[in-house]
Design a protein around this motif. Sequence first.
Motif, PDB file in Angstrom:
ATOM      1  N   GLY A   1      -4.965  28.527  26.991  1.00  0.00           N
ATOM      2  CA  GLY A   1      -6.060  28.276  27.917  1.00  0.00           C
ATOM      3  C   GLY A   1      -7.388  28.674  27.317  1.00  0.00           C
ATOM      4  O   GLY A   1      -8.395  27.959  27.426  1.00  0.00           O
TER       5      GLY A   1
ATOM      6  N   VAL B   1       1.754  25.880  27.799  1.00  0.00           N
ATOM      7  CA  VAL B   1       0.838  25.221  28.736  1.00  0.00           C
ATOM      8  C   VAL B   1      -0.461  26.014  28.828  1.00  0.00           C
ATOM      9  O   VAL B   1      -0.433  27.196  29.192  1.00  0.00           O
ATOM     10  CB  VAL B   1       1.472  25.096  30.137  1.00  0.00           C
TER      11      VAL B   1
ATOM     12  N   VAL C   1       0.996  33.698  33.829  1.00  0.00           N
ATOM     13  CA  VAL C   1       0.145  32.923  32.927  1.00  0.00           C
ATOM     14  C   VAL C   1       0.510  33.193  31.471  1.00  0.00           C
ATOM     15  O   VAL C   1       0.603  32.263  30.656  1.00  0.00           O
ATOM     16  CB  VAL C   1      -1.338  33.256  33.201  1.00  0.00           C
TER      17      VAL C   1
ATOM     18  N   THR D   1      -3.861  24.600  35.414  1.00  0.00           N
ATOM     19  CA  THR D   1      -2.993  24.317  34.269  1.00  0.00           C
ATOM     20  C   THR D   1      -3.329  22.960  33.670  1.00  0.00           C
ATOM     21  O   THR D   1      -3.836  22.059  34.362  1.00  0.00           O
ATOM     22  CB  THR D   1      -1.511  24.325  34.680  1.00  0.00           C
ATOM     23  N   TYR D   2      -3.053  22.804  32.391  1.00  0.00           N
ATOM     24  CA  TYR D   2      -3.323  21.579  31.649  1.00  0.00           C
ATOM     25  C   TYR D   2      -2.023  21.119  30.985  1.00  0.00           C
ATOM     26  O   TYR D   2      -1.397  21.876  30.240  1.00  0.00           O
ATOM     27  CB  TYR D   2      -4.373  21.808  30.567  1.00  0.00           C
ATOM     28  N   THR D   3      -1.622  19.886  31.232  1.00  0.00           N
ATOM     29  CA  THR D   3      -0.413  19.354  30.619  1.00  0.00           C
ATOM     30  C   THR D   3      -0.709  18.014  29.950  1.00  0.00           C
ATOM     31  O   THR D   3      -1.714  17.360  30.256  1.00  0.00           O
ATOM     32  CB  THR D   3       0.712  19.163  31.654  1.00  0.00           C
TER      33      THR D   3
ATOM     34  N   LEU E   1      -4.809  28.826  40.253  1.00  0.00           N
ATOM     35  CA  LEU E   1      -4.250  28.704  38.919  1.00  0.00           C
ATOM     36  C   LEU E   1      -4.510  27.286  38.421  1.00  0.00           C
ATOM     37  O   LEU E   1      -4.146  26.309  39.073  1.00  0.00           O
ATOM     38  CB  LEU E   1      -2.747  28.984  38.946  1.00  0.00           C
TER      39      LEU E   1
ATOM     40  N   PHE F   1      -4.666  17.859  34.728  1.00  0.00           N
ATOM     41  CA  PHE F   1      -4.812  19.205  35.264  1.00  0.00           C
ATOM     42  C   PHE F   1      -4.245  19.277  36.677  1.00  0.00           C
ATOM     43  O   PHE F   1      -4.227  18.303  37.414  1.00  0.00           O
ATOM     44  CB  PHE F   1      -6.272  19.663  35.249  1.00  0.00           C
TER      45      PHE F   1
ATOM     46  N   TRP G   1      -6.483  34.342  31.361  1.00  0.00           N
ATOM     47  CA  TRP G   1      -6.063  33.106  30.713  1.00  0.00           C
ATOM     48  C   TRP G   1      -5.053  33.445  29.625  1.00  0.00           C
ATOM     49  O   TRP G   1      -4.993  34.568  29.122  1.00  0.00           O
ATOM     50  CB  TRP G   1      -7.230  32.316  30.138  1.00  0.00           C
ATOM     51  N   ASN G   2      -4.200  32.492  29.308  1.00  0.00           N
ATOM     52  CA  ASN G   2      -3.308  32.707  28.179  1.00  0.00           C
ATOM     53  C   ASN G   2      -3.986  32.216  26.908  1.00  0.00           C
ATOM     54  O   ASN G   2      -5.114  31.703  26.939  1.00  0.00           O
ATOM     55  CB  ASN G   2      -1.940  32.040  28.412  1.00  0.00           C
TER      56      ASN G   2
ATOM     57  N   MET H   1       3.541  31.321  30.223  1.00  0.00           N
ATOM     58  CA  MET H   1       3.417  29.867  30.053  1.00  0.00           C
ATOM     59  C   MET H   1       2.892  29.570  28.656  1.00  0.00           C
ATOM     60  O   MET H   1       1.785  29.064  28.471  1.00  0.00           O
ATOM     61  CB  MET H   1       2.497  29.304  31.140  1.00  0.00           C
TER      62      MET H   1
ATOM     63  N   ALA I   1      -3.306  27.681  30.543  1.00  0.00           N
ATOM     64  CA  ALA I   1      -3.381  28.115  31.936  1.00  0.00           C
ATOM     65  C   ALA I   1      -4.496  29.135  32.110  1.00  0.00           C
ATOM     66  O   ALA I   1      -4.704  29.997  31.240  1.00  0.00           O
ATOM     67  CB  ALA I   1      -2.050  28.702  32.400  1.00  0.00           C
TER      68      ALA I   1
END
Length: 309
Positions: free
Chosen positions: A141, A123, A117, A264-266, A262, A249, A137-138, A120, A125
């Motif tokens: 995120g 992204v 995470v 993720t959002y792009t 996990l 997502f 979370w990163n 990334m 995450a």
Amino acid sequence: MRSDHGGRTELGDFLRTRRARIRPEDVGLVSYGPRRVPGLRREELAQLAGVSAVYYTRLEQGQSTNASESVIESIARALTLTDDERLYLHELTRPRPAKKRRAARPDTARPGIRRLVDAMGDVPAIVLGRRSEVLAWNDLGHRLIAGHCDRTSPDRPADRPNLTRMLFLDPHTRELYRRWDEEASRSVASLRVVAGRFPDDEPLTALIGELTVKSGEFAALWARHPVQSCLSGTKYLYHPEVGECEFDFEVLHLSDDSGQRLLTYTVHPGSPSDSALRLLKTEPWRSTATPSRQRPEEREGSSFSRATR
């Protein structure tokens, strides 16, 4: 048979809600006389499933716990269940061995998942536990979803943000979603899947009870018994730092039996949301979070605390 909130069985509630959405004429039956409740009668559903009305009634009332796989499949077909609903029905009717209850331990994200995470960087995450609690979370995120929370709160089990709780009880999170109703429905449907898979999870049961008591909106959605594994889609946000944006997502379930996933959002390259994400990544962060030993939505003196007293 598992008990649901309010004293009725989850299985009975689920079957009743699914009977109610089918009209007799939709399945080739002739309706005679007025109906006190919408949908199919028990005997009509039993006829479609090829089982006796007495047997089906006992099953719906929680008095039969040894239904065969073939009977459950017949009922699923008669109710025209989706794949997610069919699997959920099997979960509810599957016999489970008695287990010695032990205190639930706080969940943790594996070090490798945490490193993944963090790596990334472009992204947003988040690693979620089975109860939607944030395990890691990163930076993106955190900034995207809960910048008003302490960045390090997932490291402390007592302080971990819970995305489902915050969605219904935290005004900051409610304001984040431009289509809050859509997000709320998706969240409850996903939580139903988890509850079916982990029926003996006491913290999960406690979370559902808390939200049922504190949020009339959650209670109304939960009573409808929605069931859906929400693995992908679009989230429509209004972020306090970068304004309107849309994120696709993806939910990736870990291969173990922990229920961790996990998220993720792009964004589409070159889109306005791509520009918003770049701004979120490069702009000096102006988080309003302050360290606390309480969940953000429970801090004394917060806007949420004052609003719910």
